[in-house]
Scaffold this active site. Structure first.
Site, PDB file in Angstrom:
ATOM      1  N   ASP A   1      -2.005  10.635   3.458  1.00 42.56           N
ATOM      2  CA  ASP A   1      -3.400  10.282   3.700  1.00 42.56           C
ATOM      3  C   ASP A   1      -4.051  11.313   4.607  1.00 42.56           C
ATOM      4  OD1 ASP A   1      -5.830   9.120   4.033  1.00 42.56           O
ATOM      5  OD2 ASP A   1      -5.137   7.512   5.341  1.00 42.56           O
TER       6      ASP A   1
ATOM      7  N   GLU B   1      -9.040   3.940   2.795  1.00 40.58           N
ATOM      8  CA  GLU B   1      -8.690   3.943   1.375  1.00 40.58           C
ATOM      9  C   GLU B   1      -7.652   2.883   1.028  1.00 40.58           C
ATOM     10  OE1 GLU B   1      -7.228   5.759   3.591  1.00 40.58           O
ATOM     11  OE2 GLU B   1      -5.161   5.295   3.064  1.00 40.58           O
TER      12      GLU B   1
ATOM     13  N   LYS C   1       0.855  -1.190   0.000  1.00 34.96           N
ATOM     14  CA  LYS C   1       0.000   0.000   0.000  1.00 34.96           C
ATOM     15  C   LYS C   1       0.884   1.231   0.000  1.00 34.96           C
ATOM     16  CE  LYS C   1      -2.806   2.788   3.186  1.00 34.96           C
ATOM     17  NZ  LYS C   1      -3.444   2.891   4.499  1.00 34.96           N
TER      18      LYS C   1
ATOM     19  N   LYS D   1      -9.187  13.394   8.539  1.00 35.56           N
ATOM     20  CA  LYS D   1      -8.675  13.014   9.852  1.00 35.56           C
ATOM     21  C   LYS D   1      -8.570  14.229  10.757  1.00 35.56           C
ATOM     22  CE  LYS D   1      -5.569   9.447   8.038  1.00 35.56           C
ATOM     23  NZ  LYS D   1      -5.988   8.226   8.749  1.00 35.56           N
TER      24      LYS D   1
ATOM     25  N   ASP E   1       2.152   6.629   5.332  1.00 37.65           N
ATOM     26  CA  ASP E   1       1.085   5.695   4.980  1.00 37.65           C
ATOM     27  C   ASP E   1       1.421   4.941   3.690  1.00 37.65           C
ATOM     28  OD1 ASP E   1      -1.244   4.505   5.785  1.00 37.65           O
ATOM     29  OD2 ASP E   1      -2.548   5.890   4.710  1.00 37.65           O
TER      30      ASP E   1
ATOM     31  N   ASP F   1     -11.590   7.469   4.421  1.00 37.68           N
ATOM     32  CA  ASP F   1     -10.317   7.254   5.116  1.00 37.68           C
ATOM     33  C   ASP F   1      -9.971   5.757   5.218  1.00 37.68           C
ATOM     34  OD1 ASP F   1      -7.995   7.907   6.356  1.00 37.68           O
ATOM     35  OD2 ASP F   1      -8.883   8.185   8.344  1.00 37.68           O
TER      36      ASP F   1
ATOM     37  N   ARG G   1      -7.379  -0.254   1.610  1.00 36.72           N
ATOM     38  CA  ARG G   1      -7.916  -1.523   1.093  1.00 36.72           C
ATOM     39  C   ARG G   1      -8.422  -1.347  -0.341  1.00 36.72           C
ATOM     40  NH1 ARG G   1     -11.907  -1.498   6.124  1.00 36.72           N
ATOM     41  NH2 ARG G   1     -10.045  -0.468   6.915  1.00 36.72           N
TER      42      ARG G   1
END
Lengths: 460, 499
Positions: free
Chosen positions: B269, B348, B264, B276, B287, B346, B350
Site C-alpha cells: 500500500d 483503500e 483485506k 504516504k 497491509d 489511501d 474498505r
C-alpha cells in the site's frame, strides 16, 4: 441566573409563540389537529403556523422514550423558533419527567455566549405545582452546565489563571467553600508539576479547592479538573492552525465547577469536593523544558518529554492532593487531555478510563441519561511499560507517531490516584460542538452521577 | 519447525533438559533423578540463581553431567494456578534458551496433558523464523533446534491434545510467512497461487480475476487495483467440516450455513495518488495481514478437521500510484450497487472489503461474518498494540470474540458504532465518501464497512493495524508478523460453532 429563565404555567399566554411537540401517531390535543393534518411528525420535522392566538410551531418528535430524546425535541423547538425573546413549550399530557426534559433541552439550546435573544421559556404543563420540584432539580443541572459553558467560552486573555480563580470564588454565594492555593502554598505542598507547567505565564498557577458539605457525614466524592486557561504547548509549541481553540483547554475544570454549582443549587445531601488545577501553559524564560525532571506533590519524579502534554502533569498534583486531603469515596477527573482521544472516539463520545469497573459503569449510566455518552477505553500493561524512564520514576508521555497517547495519559494518571476508586474522562473531543461553541460536557453527567449513586440515605 | 514428540520419561543423552518448575514445587521425575545423579548440584545451582519458579523466571545450568549440555529451569508460577497461557509463555521463553541445541527434552511429568501441549505450542510458535532471504548468516548464529521431546507418562493424552494445536501452529506459520514476504515477491497473483496448496488439507479453492470481478460489478476493488501492474485476485476458500468434507454432495447441499471470514489483502500500500510519507512505508508490505490471517485460519480449521462449515474470502490488490491509478474525486460503483466518492486513495482497504463482503453474503448467506483488516492508523492511536479494535452490530458475537481472545493472548477491545459517526461519511455526489475525517477515524471506517453488511446479519470487524506486526518480541512470537487473529477466530469457532 444564566441563560433563559424557565417558568411553569398551566396555560399558554396568548400572543407568545408556542412550540407543540407532535409525537409520531399524531397530536395529543384535538385543538392542534387541524394544524397537524398531513404532518408526518418524524423527528426533526416542523411546521410553522400562524393562528389567531399567535404563532404555533409544530415539531415532529418521533417516539421519544428517554430524557435525552425529549431534550432533543426541546432543543429543536428553540432552533426552529428563531430569534425570539419569549417562547412557550406545550407539555400538556406529557409525564412530568418528559416535560422537564423538554424544558431542559430548550434552556440548554437557548444559550449562546454573546447572541442569545431568548430570555424567557414558558413550560406549559397540566399541573405546575406537581412539576415544580422536578424542574428545580433540573434547573440546577442546567445552570451548572451553562456556568461551565460561560467559563469555557471566555478567551485566554480574559480568563487567565487569576481571573478563573476569581470567577470560582463567586461560587461562595451558593454555599460552596472556595479556597484558592497560590504559588507560595503550592511550593510548600511540593506541587512541582503544577508549578512547572504554570511557570512560563505572567499569571501563575493556582489550585482551586471547592467544597460542598451536603448532609451526610461520609467522605466526599471528588471531581478533579484540568484548567489550562490557554495552552500554547509551551516550548513544544503547537502549530498555529487551530491554536485559538486552546482557550477551551480548561473545560474539564469548568465542568467540575459547574457540577459543584448544580449540587449546591439543588441542595444535594451528598458531600463533594472539586480540586481544579489552573495554569496557563505559555512560553517564557521560566518555562519548563523537555528533559526536565519534576518532583510531583506525591514525591514521584517525572521526566518531561513534551511540554504540550501538560494536562496530565497538573492533574497528577491535583489527584494526589484530592486523594490525600479528602480520602474521597471516588475520584473523577475531567480533562481535555489528548488529541489521540479525538482520533479514537471523535466528537460523539468521551473516553473513560478507570481502575474501578463499578465507577465506570455508574459514570456511563449517568452519561447516557443526560446525553453525554462515554465509551470505556483501556489502560493496558504495555501502556504503563511504555512510560518507563531512564532518569525518573516515569515519563510523562512517549514521543513518535501513531502513539496511543490517551491510554498513556490514563496510565500516567492512574499512578497518582492511588487506591482510590478513580475514573478519568478525556473530553477533548466533546468539549465543543460543531459550531465551535462549548458544550459544557461533564457538568450534568457529574451532577447526575451524584444524584443516582451518592445520595442514597444508606450513605449516612 | 522443530519436531515435537511426547515420549516415556528417560534421561536424555545429549542436548538440553528443560525443567518446568512451579513455585514451591517438589523435584520429581527426571528433575529429581538428575539432581540425585549429580549430588544435589541442580538444587544448589537453582538456589544460587535465586530461582523460585516464579512466572517469567528462568535459569540455565551448564553441563551438570556428561551428555547433557545444559539444564534450563523455567518458572510456571504458583502450582494449581497454571493456565494454558502461562504454559505457552513458559514454552515461548524456553525456546530462546535451548535454540542452540539440536534437541531438547522437557521434563513434563508434572504437567497435565493440556498444559504440556500448551507448553509445546508456545515453544513452537516462538521458534518461528523467516530467514529465506538471508544468504550470509553464519552457521553459529542460526538456531539449531530440530526436536523437542516431552517426557511424560501420559503420552497418548498429550498427543491427542497436541494434534489440533499443531494444525493451528501450522496455520499461524502460513499467515506469518505470507505477512513477512516482501511485496515484490508477494503480489496479488502470487498470493492467490499460494492458497492452492491448501487444497491438500481438504479446502476448496477458487481464484477470481479481474474479468470475473468486472462481471460481478466490483468497481470499488477494481478501482483500487487499477494503478498496479499486477492484476487483482479474489480467493474463495471453503471448508465443509460439518457437511462431510469435499464430496460433491456436501458441496451441493451443505448441512448448515457457513461462518464467513473476510480478509483485506493489500499486498503493498503506497497510498496510491494520496501517497504516504516515505518514513516507514516499508511496513506497508503487511497491509495484507487480514488476508494472510484468513488464509492461515482456514488452514488451521481444515488441518484440525474442525466440525464447522466455514468460508474464507480475501481480496488481493496492490495500491500503486501510476497513470492508470484511481484519483481522489473518482466515484466508483460497488458490487452492492452503492456508490462511493473516493476522497483519499489511501483509504483503500474498505473499498476492497466492501465488494468481497457483498459477494460473500450474496453467495453464502453466512451465519455471521468477521472481517479482518489492517485498516486504520487511528486504531493504533486509539488502542496501541495490545488490543485489536472490534466493531460489531451483534452483542453476542462481540462477547464471544472478547472471550475467545483472552486465553489465546489475542485480545480485542470493543469500539463504538453509531449514527452520528455514520453521518461523517456523507458525500455531495455519491452515496458516501470513503473517509470521514480525522475524528473517530477507525469508527468511520467501520461505519463504511457496515453499510455493506446485510440487515440482521451478525458481523464483526477487527481492525488489526496495531497488532498484526510487532516491533518487539512477544511471549509466543518473535518480532515481526504475529498472525494475530488465527488463534482468536479458531477459538471462536471451537467454543461456539462446532458440532
Amino acid at each position: 441566573m444564566i441563560g433563559a429563565e424557565v417558568r411553569l404555567r398551566a396555560a399558554p399566554k396568548p400572543g407568545v409563540a408556542l412550540a407543540v411537540p407532535v409525537p409520531a401517531g399524531g397530536v395529543r390535543a384535538a385543538r392542534w389537529a387541524p394544524l397537524a393534518a398531513g404532518f408526518a411528525a418524524g423527528l426533526g420535522e416542523q411546521r410553522d403556523c400562524a393562528t389567531p392566538e399567535g404563532r404555533v410551531l409544530l415539531l415532529g418528535a418521533g417516539q421519544p422514550q428517554r430524557g435525552a430524546e425529549w431534550e432533543a425535541v426541546g432543543a429543536a423547538a428553540v432552533r426552529a423558533a428563531g430569534p425570539l425573546k419569549r417562547l412557550a413549550l406545550m407539555a400538556h399530557g406529557l409525564p412530568p419527567e418528559a416535560a422537564v426534559a423538554l424544558a431542559t433541552g430548550a434552556a440548554l439550546a437557548a444559550w449562546h455566549p454573546h447572541e442569545a435573544p431568548l430570555r424567557r421559556l414558558d413550560l406549559v404543563v397540566d399541573n405546575p405545582a406537581a412539576v415544580a420540584p422536578l424542574w428545580a432539580r433540573a434547573e440546577a443541572a442546567v445552570q451548572g452546565a451553562l456556568f461551565t459553558r460561560e467559563l469555557t467560552a471566555l478567551p485566554g486573555n480574559v480568563l487567565h489563571p487569576a481571573a478563573f480563580a476569581a470567577r470560582l470564588e463567586e461560587l461562595a454565594d451558593h454555599g460552596i467553600r472556595v479556597d484558592v492555593l497560590g504559588e507560595k502554598r503550592l511550593r510548600r505542598l511540593g506541587a512541582g508539576a503544577l508549578l512547572a507547567v504554570g511557570a512560563g505565564a505572567r499569571h501563575g498557577p493556582r489550585l482551586a479547592v471547592l467544597r460542598w458539605r451536603g448532609q451526610f457525614a461520609v467522605p466526599p466524592v471528588a471531581f478533579i479538573g484540568k484548567g489550562i486557561t490557554f495552552d500554547t504547548g509551551g516550548i513544544s509549541i503547537k502549530p498555529a492552525e487551530g491554536m485559538e481553540r486552546m482557550t477551551s483547554d480548561m473545560a474539564g475544570a469548568a465542568a467540575c465547577a459547574g457540577a459543584m454549582l448544580a449540587l449546591a443549587l439543588r441542595n444535594s445531601p451528598a458531600p463533594a469536593v472539586a480540586v481544579l488545577a489552573i495554569a496557563e501553559n505559555s512560553m517564557g524564560a521560566e518555562s519548563y523544558r523537555p528533559g526536565d525532571v519534576l518532583r510531583t506533590m506525591s514525591g514521584r519524579t517525572v521526566e518531561v518529554v513534551d511540554t504540550d502534554a501538560e494536562g496530565r502533569l497538573v492533574l497528577a498534583d491535583a489527584l494526589h492532593y484530592a486523594a490525600s486531603q479528602f480520602q474521597p469515596q471516588a475520584m473523577l477527573d475531567l480533562a481535555t487531555l489528548t488529541g489521540a482521544m479525538v482520533t479514537a472516539l471523535g466528537s460523539h463520545r468521551a473516553g473513560i478510563f478507570t481502575n474501578n469497573a463499578a465507577l465506570q459503569a455508574q459514570a456511563a449510566a449517568a452519561g447516557e441519561q443526560v446525553g453525554e455518552a462515554l465509551w470505556p477505553m483501556p489502560i493496558g500493561t504495555r501502556h504503563r511499560e511504555d512510560l518507563a524512564s531512564a532518569i525518573a520514576d516515569l515519563k510523562q508521555c512517549c514521543s513518535g507517531a501513531l502513539l496511543p497517547d490517551a491510554s498513556h495519559a490514563a496510565a500516567f494518571l492512574r499512578e497518582f490516584a492511588g487506591d482510590t476508586p478513580w475514573a478519568h474522562l478525556d473530553i477533548a473531543g466533546v468539549r465543543l460542538d460543531e459550531k465551535g461553541l462549548p458544550t459544557g460536557f461533564g457538568a450534568r453527567l457529574l451532577d447526575r452521577l451524584v444524584e443516582l449513586f451518592f445520595e442514597h440515605p444508606d450513605r449516612h | 519447525m522443530p519436531e515435537i514428540a511426547f515420549v516415556k520419561p528417560a534421561m536424555p543423552k545429549h542436548g538440553a533438559l528443560v525443567l518446568p518448575i512451579a513455585e514451591d514445587g517438589v523435584p520429581a521425575g527426571l528433575h529429581a533423578a538428575l539432581d540425585k545423579a549429580c549430588g544435589g548440584a541442580i538444587s544448589r545451582a537453582l538456589e544460587a540463581a535465586s530461582f523460585k519458579g516464579r512466572k517469567g523466571q528462568s535459569a540455565t545450568i551448564w553441563a551438570p553431567v556428561e551428555g547433557i549440555a545444559r539444564v534450563v529451569a523455567i518458572g510456571l508460577g504458583k502450582a494449581g494456578e497454571i493456565s494454558t497461557e502461562t504454559a505457552e509463555a513458559a514454552g515461548g521463553a524456553t525456546y530462546a534458551l535451548v535454540a542452540k541445541e539440536r534437541d531438547a527434552t522437557v521434563a513434563a511429568e508434572g504437567l497435565p496433558a493440556p498444559l504440556a501441549a500448551a507448553f509445546a505450542l508456545g515453544l513452537l510458535l516462538k521458534s518461528y523464523r523467516f530467514d529465506r532471504y538471508r544468504t550470509t548468516e553464519k552457521e553459529d548464529d542460526k538456531p539449531k533446534l530440530e526436536k523437542v521431546s516431552f517426557a511424560t507418562d501420559a503420552a497418548t493424552a498429550c498427543k491427542n491434545a497436541w494434534a489440533p494445536l499443531r494444525a493451528i501452529a501450522e496455520g499461524v506459520f502460513i499467515a506469518r510467512d505470507l505477512v513477512s514476504e516482501p511485496p515484490n515477491v508477494l503480489h496479488p497473483v502470487e498470493m492467490a497461487e499460494r492458497c492452492k496448496p491448501l487444497e491438500k488439507l481438504g479446502l476448496t479453492i477458487e481464484i477470481l480475476g479481474p474479468k470475473e470481478m468486472k462481471k460481478l460489478g466490483m468497481g470499488a476493488l477494481l478501482g483500487v487495483a487499477q494503478g498496479s501492474a499486477v492484476e487483482p485476485r479474489m480467493v474463495v476458500m471453503q471448508w465443509l467440516g460439518a457437511s462431510g468434507g469435499t464430496s460433491a454432495a456436501a458441496k451441493k447441499k451443505p448441512a448448515q450455513k457457513p461462518v464467513a471470514f473476510i480478509g483485506k489483502g493489500v499486498t503493498f500500500d503506497t497510498g496510491g495518488i494520496s501517497i504516504k510519507p516515505a518514513g516507514g512505508m516499508e511496513d506497508m508490505k503487511w497491509d495484507m495481514a487480514g488476508a494472510g490471517t484468513v488464509i492461515g485460519l482456514m488452514a488451521a480449521l481444515a488441518g484440525r478437521k474442525a466440525k464447522v462449515d466455514a468460508v474464507g474470502l480475501v481480496g488481493l490488490v496492490e495500491n500503486m500510484p501510476s497513470g492508470t491509478a484511481q484519483r481522489p474525486g473518482d466515484v466508483v460503483k460497488t458490487a452492492s450497487g452503492q456508490t462511493v466518492e473516493v476522497i483519499n486513495t489511501d483509504a483503500e482497504g474498505r473499498l476492497v472489503l466492501c465488494d468481497v463482503m457483498h459477494y460473500a453474503q450474496a453467495r453464502f448467506d453466512p451465519r455471521f461474518m468477521v472481517d479482518l483488516a489492517t485498516l486504520t492508523g487511528a486504531i493504533i492511536i486509539a488502542l496501541g498494540h495490545e488490543h485489536a479494535g472490534m466493531f460489531s452490530n451483534d452483542d453476542t458475537l462481540a462477547q464471544q470474540l472478547s472471550a475467545a481472545g483472552k486465553p489465546v493472548a489475542e485480545a480485542v477491545w470493543r469500539m463504538p458504532l453509531g449514527e452520528a459517526y455514520d453521518k461523517q461519511l456523507k458525500s455531495e455526489i455519491a452515496d458516501m465518501k470513503n473517509v470521514g475525517g480525522r475524528p473517530g477515524g477507525s469508527i468511520t471506517a467501520a461505519q463504511f464497512i457496515q453499510r455493506f453488511v446485510d440487515k440482521g446479519r451478525p458481523w464483526a470487524h477487527l481492525d488489526i493495524a496495531g497488532v498484526a506486526w510487532s516491533s518487539k518480541d512477544l511471549p509466543t512470537a518473535p518480532k515481526g508478523a504475529t498472525a494475530f487473529g488465527v488463534r482468536l477466530l479458531d477459538r471462536l469457532v471451537a467454543d461456539h460453532y462446532e458440532g
